[in-house]
Design a protein around this motif. Structure first.
Motif, PDB file in Angstrom:
ATOM      1  N   GLN B  26     -23.794  -1.474  23.235  1.00 53.94           N
ATOM      2  CA  GLN B  26     -23.737  -1.314  21.781  1.00 53.94           C
ATOM      3  C   GLN B  26     -23.326  -2.619  21.083  1.00 53.94           C
ATOM      4  O   GLN B  26     -23.910  -3.006  20.066  1.00 53.94           O
ATOM      5  CB  GLN B  26     -22.752  -0.199  21.405  1.00 53.94           C
ATOM      6  CG  GLN B  26     -23.191   1.190  21.810  1.00 53.94           C
ATOM      7  CD  GLN B  26     -24.415   1.671  21.037  1.00 53.94           C
ATOM      8  OE1 GLN B  26     -24.805   1.098  20.029  1.00 53.94           O
ATOM      9  NE2 GLN B  26     -25.041   2.722  21.536  1.00 53.94           N
ATOM     10  N   VAL B  27     -22.306  -3.282  21.655  1.00 57.33           N
ATOM     11  CA  VAL B  27     -21.813  -4.514  21.032  1.00 57.33           C
ATOM     12  C   VAL B  27     -22.870  -5.614  21.110  1.00 57.33           C
ATOM     13  O   VAL B  27     -23.100  -6.343  20.135  1.00 57.33           O
ATOM     14  CB  VAL B  27     -20.497  -4.973  21.702  1.00 57.33           C
ATOM     15  CG1 VAL B  27     -20.103  -6.368  21.221  1.00 57.33           C
ATOM     16  CG2 VAL B  27     -19.380  -3.986  21.407  1.00 57.33           C
ATOM     17  N   LYS B  28     -23.524  -5.719  22.266  1.00 62.60           N
ATOM     18  CA  LYS B  28     -24.540  -6.763  22.413  1.00 62.60           C
ATOM     19  C   LYS B  28     -25.725  -6.514  21.486  1.00 62.60           C
ATOM     20  O   LYS B  28     -26.303  -7.463  20.941  1.00 62.60           O
ATOM     21  CB  LYS B  28     -25.004  -6.845  23.877  1.00 62.60           C
ATOM     22  CG  LYS B  28     -24.010  -7.567  24.763  1.00 62.60           C
ATOM     23  CD  LYS B  28     -24.610  -7.915  26.101  1.00 62.60           C
ATOM     24  CE  LYS B  28     -23.602  -8.677  26.948  1.00 62.60           C
ATOM     25  NZ  LYS B  28     -23.177  -9.933  26.336  1.00 62.60           N
ATOM     26  N   GLN B  31     -24.595  -7.607  18.114  1.00 66.63           N
ATOM     27  CA  GLN B  31     -24.510  -9.068  18.026  1.00 66.63           C
ATOM     28  C   GLN B  31     -25.899  -9.697  17.990  1.00 66.63           C
ATOM     29  O   GLN B  31     -26.132 -10.674  17.279  1.00 66.63           O
ATOM     30  CB  GLN B  31     -23.700  -9.614  19.208  1.00 66.63           C
ATOM     31  CG  GLN B  31     -22.207  -9.295  19.105  1.00 66.63           C
ATOM     32  CD  GLN B  31     -21.412  -9.794  20.295  1.00 66.63           C
ATOM     33  OE1 GLN B  31     -21.978 -10.170  21.325  1.00 66.63           O
ATOM     34  NE2 GLN B  31     -20.088  -9.788  20.175  1.00 66.63           N
ATOM     35  N   ASP B  36     -22.609  -6.193  12.249  1.00 65.22           N
ATOM     36  CA  ASP B  36     -21.469  -5.515  12.865  1.00 65.22           C
ATOM     37  C   ASP B  36     -21.932  -4.148  13.361  1.00 65.22           C
ATOM     38  O   ASP B  36     -22.985  -3.641  12.955  1.00 65.22           O
ATOM     39  CB  ASP B  36     -20.342  -5.359  11.836  1.00 65.22           C
ATOM     40  CG  ASP B  36     -19.015  -5.056  12.512  1.00 65.22           C
ATOM     41  OD1 ASP B  36     -18.987  -4.967  13.760  1.00 65.22           O
ATOM     42  OD2 ASP B  36     -18.006  -4.925  11.796  1.00 65.22           O
ATOM     43  N   LEU B  37     -21.149  -3.563  14.239  1.00 58.74           N
ATOM     44  CA  LEU B  37     -21.444  -2.206  14.675  1.00 58.74           C
ATOM     45  C   LEU B  37     -21.449  -1.281  13.459  1.00 58.74           C
ATOM     46  O   LEU B  37     -20.556  -1.348  12.613  1.00 58.74           O
ATOM     47  CB  LEU B  37     -20.380  -1.725  15.663  1.00 58.74           C
ATOM     48  CG  LEU B  37     -20.581  -2.004  17.144  1.00 58.74           C
ATOM     49  CD1 LEU B  37     -19.399  -1.476  17.936  1.00 58.74           C
ATOM     50  CD2 LEU B  37     -21.857  -1.370  17.650  1.00 58.74           C
ATOM     51  N   SER B  38     -22.438  -0.414  13.404  1.00 53.01           N
ATOM     52  CA  SER B  38     -22.529   0.479  12.246  1.00 53.01           C
ATOM     53  C   SER B  38     -21.455   1.561  12.318  1.00 53.01           C
ATOM     54  O   SER B  38     -20.979   1.921  13.401  1.00 53.01           O
ATOM     55  CB  SER B  38     -23.907   1.129  12.190  1.00 53.01           C
ATOM     56  OG  SER B  38     -24.040   2.061  13.240  1.00 53.01           O
ATOM     57  N   ASP B  39     -21.100   2.079  11.140  1.00 52.76           N
ATOM     58  CA  ASP B  39     -20.128   3.169  11.094  1.00 52.76           C
ATOM     59  C   ASP B  39     -20.654   4.397  11.834  1.00 52.76           C
ATOM     60  O   ASP B  39     -19.881   5.176  12.398  1.00 52.76           O
ATOM     61  CB  ASP B  39     -19.814   3.527   9.640  1.00 52.76           C
ATOM     62  CG  ASP B  39     -18.937   2.477   8.975  1.00 52.76           C
ATOM     63  OD1 ASP B  39     -18.300   1.687   9.714  1.00 52.76           O
ATOM     64  OD2 ASP B  39     -18.894   2.427   7.729  1.00 52.76           O
ATOM     65  N   VAL B  41     -22.502   4.464  14.581  1.00 51.85           N
ATOM     66  CA  VAL B  41     -22.286   4.301  16.027  1.00 51.85           C
ATOM     67  C   VAL B  41     -20.809   4.508  16.365  1.00 51.85           C
ATOM     68  O   VAL B  41     -20.462   5.195  17.331  1.00 51.85           O
ATOM     69  CB  VAL B  41     -22.746   2.901  16.488  1.00 51.85           C
ATOM     70  CG1 VAL B  41     -22.339   2.645  17.925  1.00 51.85           C
ATOM     71  CG2 VAL B  41     -24.253   2.773  16.338  1.00 51.85           C
ATOM     72  N   VAL B  42     -19.940   3.924  15.543  1.00 56.66           N
ATOM     73  CA  VAL B  42     -18.503   4.104  15.759  1.00 56.66           C
ATOM     74  C   VAL B  42     -18.129   5.575  15.623  1.00 56.66           C
ATOM     75  O   VAL B  42     -17.339   6.112  16.407  1.00 56.66           O
ATOM     76  CB  VAL B  42     -17.698   3.250  14.747  1.00 56.66           C
ATOM     77  CG1 VAL B  42     -16.206   3.518  14.896  1.00 56.66           C
ATOM     78  CG2 VAL B  42     -17.981   1.770  14.972  1.00 56.66           C
TER      79      VAL B  42
END
Lengths: 190, 68
Positions: B26-28, B31, B36-39, B41-42
């Motif tokens: 997810q982080v890659k 990036q 940034d990671l979407s809300d 996904v979080v």
């Protein structure tokens, strides 16, 4: 030499796998070009994991009933669980190691992931008879509180980024502490 | 070394490894896309954590009720 590997081979292989797994997890926050080595590290870890697993299958007991009975033995699970869990703090701790600073959302994501892994790992230990229901319940309560704290840090960050980041850092420290507690459960459950 | 404990450790390692892989992926992806990671996904991870914590609570209560 052979006796040495019989006695310590599993421990050595397990340690190497854990270190490689930790490096792979840590590669998330390593700057380029170091993070491009993650795939190779992961492949080595997977290969060694296969070797270790094959060794267990070949040399271990394949009778499932016997394994189920042995799983309820009074052998303290601390060392083995510690081996498997050793990489968990790396999921949330790399940002504090000075490698690089992940974004807030990445930190939140890793923190939720760690809370989730603590829950699933504890459930695994409970179902294997390695910890008592009361211990699992205690961990669940702490884990739930930490998840709520992550929620609060996320809310705070929306209005005050510095305070939100500090709160997440505190939660991260607490998650690591809970992970450490989980890995040091040495007392026989039954 | 007890084979059952080795299998248990491997099972835990598999869980941890899968989660680490998920986070790495997810982080890659984020990036690579320069964001940034979407809300969303979080939020999915938050939901999953909540589900698994509730499951643990339920299983712990059942084990306690059974005298374990």
């Amino acid at each position: 030499m052979n006796q040495f590997w019989k006695d310590h081979g599993t421990k050595i292989l397990g340690t190497v796998i854990t270190v490689l797994s930790g490096l792979a997890a840590g590669s998330v926050v390593l700057p380029p070009p170091l993070n491009t080595h993650a795939q190779a590290i992961a492949q080595w870890a997977a290969f060694l994991n296969f070797v270790l697993g094959a060794g267990v299958i070949i040399r271990g007991n394949t009778n499932t009933q016997a394994i189920a009975e042995q799983a309820k033995s009074k052998v303290p699970p601390a060392a083995l669980v510690m081996l498997a869990m050793a990489m968990l703090p790396l999921l949330v701790g790399c940002g504090t190691l000075g490698l690089t600073k992940p974004t807030f959302n990445e930190g939140v994501y890793a923190a939720y992931g760690t809370a989730d892994t603590i829950a699933t790992t504890t459930d695994t230990l409970l179902k294997a008879g390695k910890i008592k229901g009361s211990v699992a319940s205690n961990i669940a309560t702490q884990d739930q509180n930490l998840k709520t704290a992550i929620d609060l840090a996320k809310s705070t960050y929306a209005t005050n980024q510095a305070d939100g980041a500090n709160q997440l850092q505190t939660v991260t420290t607490s998650l690591n502490a809970l992970t450490t507690y989980l890995t040091t459960l040495g007392a026989p459950a039954k | 070394m007890n084979p059952a404990n080795i299998l248990l450790a491997l099972q835990i390692l598999e869980t941890v490894w899968a989660q680490a892989g998920n986070i790495i992926t997810q982080v890659k992806q984020a990036q690579a896309s320069g964001t940034d990671l979407s809300d969303a996904v979080v939020g999915q991870m938050a939901t999953q954590a909540g589900v698994d914590i509730d499951q643990l609570k339920s299983d712990a209560a059942a084990a306690t009720a059974a005298g374990n």
